[in-house]
Design a protein around this motif. Sequence first.
Motif, PDB file in Angstrom:
ATOM      1  N   TRP A  13      13.222  -5.851   3.165  1.00  0.00           N
ATOM      2  CA  TRP A  13      12.356  -6.717   2.363  1.00  0.00           C
ATOM      3  C   TRP A  13      11.070  -7.024   3.132  1.00  0.00           C
ATOM      4  O   TRP A  13       9.969  -6.927   2.592  1.00  0.00           O
ATOM      5  CB  TRP A  13      13.094  -8.016   2.024  1.00  0.00           C
ATOM      6  N   TYR A  14      11.223  -7.372   4.411  1.00  0.00           N
ATOM      7  CA  TYR A  14      10.057  -7.723   5.227  1.00  0.00           C
ATOM      8  C   TYR A  14       9.125  -6.524   5.407  1.00  0.00           C
ATOM      9  O   TYR A  14       7.907  -6.655   5.281  1.00  0.00           O
ATOM     10  CB  TYR A  14      10.521  -8.257   6.586  1.00  0.00           C
ATOM     11  N   MET A  15       9.682  -5.347   5.663  1.00  0.00           N
ATOM     12  CA  MET A  15       8.854  -4.148   5.813  1.00  0.00           C
ATOM     13  C   MET A  15       8.112  -3.839   4.513  1.00  0.00           C
ATOM     14  O   MET A  15       6.954  -3.439   4.526  1.00  0.00           O
ATOM     15  CB  MET A  15       9.710  -2.945   6.235  1.00  0.00           C
ATOM     16  N   SER A  57       3.724  -8.395  -9.259  1.00  0.00           N
ATOM     17  CA  SER A  57       4.585  -7.630  -8.366  1.00  0.00           C
ATOM     18  C   SER A  57       4.864  -8.392  -7.075  1.00  0.00           C
ATOM     19  O   SER A  57       6.014  -8.487  -6.632  1.00  0.00           O
ATOM     20  CB  SER A  57       3.940  -6.277  -8.051  1.00  0.00           C
ATOM     21  N   GLU A  58       3.810  -8.941  -6.482  1.00  0.00           N
ATOM     22  CA  GLU A  58       4.008  -9.705  -5.244  1.00  0.00           C
ATOM     23  C   GLU A  58       4.879 -10.927  -5.494  1.00  0.00           C
ATOM     24  O   GLU A  58       5.727 -11.278  -4.673  1.00  0.00           O
ATOM     25  CB  GLU A  58       2.670 -10.111  -4.630  1.00  0.00           C
ATOM     26  N   ALA A  59       4.696 -11.560  -6.647  1.00  0.00           N
ATOM     27  CA  ALA A  59       5.532 -12.722  -6.989  1.00  0.00           C
ATOM     28  C   ALA A  59       6.994 -12.312  -7.116  1.00  0.00           C
ATOM     29  O   ALA A  59       7.892 -13.026  -6.650  1.00  0.00           O
ATOM     30  CB  ALA A  59       5.036 -13.357  -8.282  1.00  0.00           C
ATOM     31  N   TRP A  60       7.256 -11.160  -7.724  1.00  0.00           N
ATOM     32  CA  TRP A  60       8.632 -10.674  -7.868  1.00  0.00           C
ATOM     33  C   TRP A  60       9.269 -10.464  -6.493  1.00  0.00           C
ATOM     34  O   TRP A  60      10.398 -10.876  -6.255  1.00  0.00           O
ATOM     35  CB  TRP A  60       8.656  -9.373  -8.664  1.00  0.00           C
ATOM     36  N   TRP A  61       8.532  -9.806  -5.596  1.00  0.00           N
ATOM     37  CA  TRP A  61       9.066  -9.551  -4.266  1.00  0.00           C
ATOM     38  C   TRP A  61       9.240 -10.840  -3.470  1.00  0.00           C
ATOM     39  O   TRP A  61      10.227 -10.997  -2.747  1.00  0.00           O
ATOM     40  CB  TRP A  61       8.185  -8.549  -3.518  1.00  0.00           C
ATOM     41  N   SER A  62       8.326 -11.768  -3.603  1.00  0.00           N
ATOM     42  CA  SER A  62       8.447 -13.065  -2.911  1.00  0.00           C
ATOM     43  C   SER A  62       9.674 -13.810  -3.404  1.00  0.00           C
ATOM     44  O   SER A  62      10.442 -14.370  -2.615  1.00  0.00           O
ATOM     45  CB  SER A  62       7.196 -13.916  -3.145  1.00  0.00           C
ATOM     46  N   LYS A  63       9.864 -13.819  -4.709  1.00  0.00           N
ATOM     47  CA  LYS A  63      11.022 -14.495  -5.290  1.00  0.00           C
ATOM     48  C   LYS A  63      12.318 -13.840  -4.831  1.00  0.00           C
ATOM     49  O   LYS A  63      13.303 -14.532  -4.532  1.00  0.00           O
ATOM     50  CB  LYS A  63      10.916 -14.475  -6.816  1.00  0.00           C
ATOM     51  N   SER A  64      12.314 -12.514  -4.740  1.00  0.00           N
ATOM     52  CA  SER A  64      13.501 -11.799  -4.285  1.00  0.00           C
ATOM     53  C   SER A  64      13.902 -12.255  -2.886  1.00  0.00           C
ATOM     54  O   SER A  64      15.078 -12.502  -2.616  1.00  0.00           O
ATOM     55  CB  SER A  64      13.233 -10.298  -4.294  1.00  0.00           C
ATOM     56  N   GLY A  65      12.932 -12.389  -1.999  1.00  0.00           N
ATOM     57  CA  GLY A  65      13.223 -12.863  -0.648  1.00  0.00           C
ATOM     58  C   GLY A  65      13.698 -14.304  -0.635  1.00  0.00           C
ATOM     59  O   GLY A  65      14.647 -14.659   0.061  1.00  0.00           O
TER      60      GLY A  65
END
Length: 161
Positions: free
Chosen positions: A125-127, A103-111
Amino acid sequence: MAVRFCILHLVILGLIVDKSTGTFFVLFFLNLDMQAGRHKQALDLPENWYNEVLDLYSEGGSDVEVKALIYGWRKSFSNDLWERWIKEEVQFSETIKTGRLLSEAWWSKSGRKNLENKDFSYTGWYMNMKNRFGWTDRVANDLTTGGDKIAPPISWISSGE
């Protein structure tokens, strides 16, 4: 009527022998386990449940979404059961830990992928990263005390005179 079980544990700690009289004493520890009969809910999830859980996390899903998925399968679920499964069920615990990483990887990639996208909500995204993954705006470094309180200098202490 519910039947309650208990388990009696008797552990021999040692044996003392009085050689002059030939008598002996047994040192023991007695433990009465009243929880032994309490029903523990087994990890009763559908076959290949972990694939669906990991798929959800790999799309940026959260623990809340996974709990809701499990609730849908079981028609009941609790945070206490979640915590117990994480503590006691190795496969469940490892699946959740791996899922959180995905999940964290998905969000990191999204950013990362949206760095040049003017329509991307960087604030949102940052929040999300702060709230989900413990990001912080500020790091406090204490290089002098290691977190301990500093004792006041002797001159600050009144002699009581």
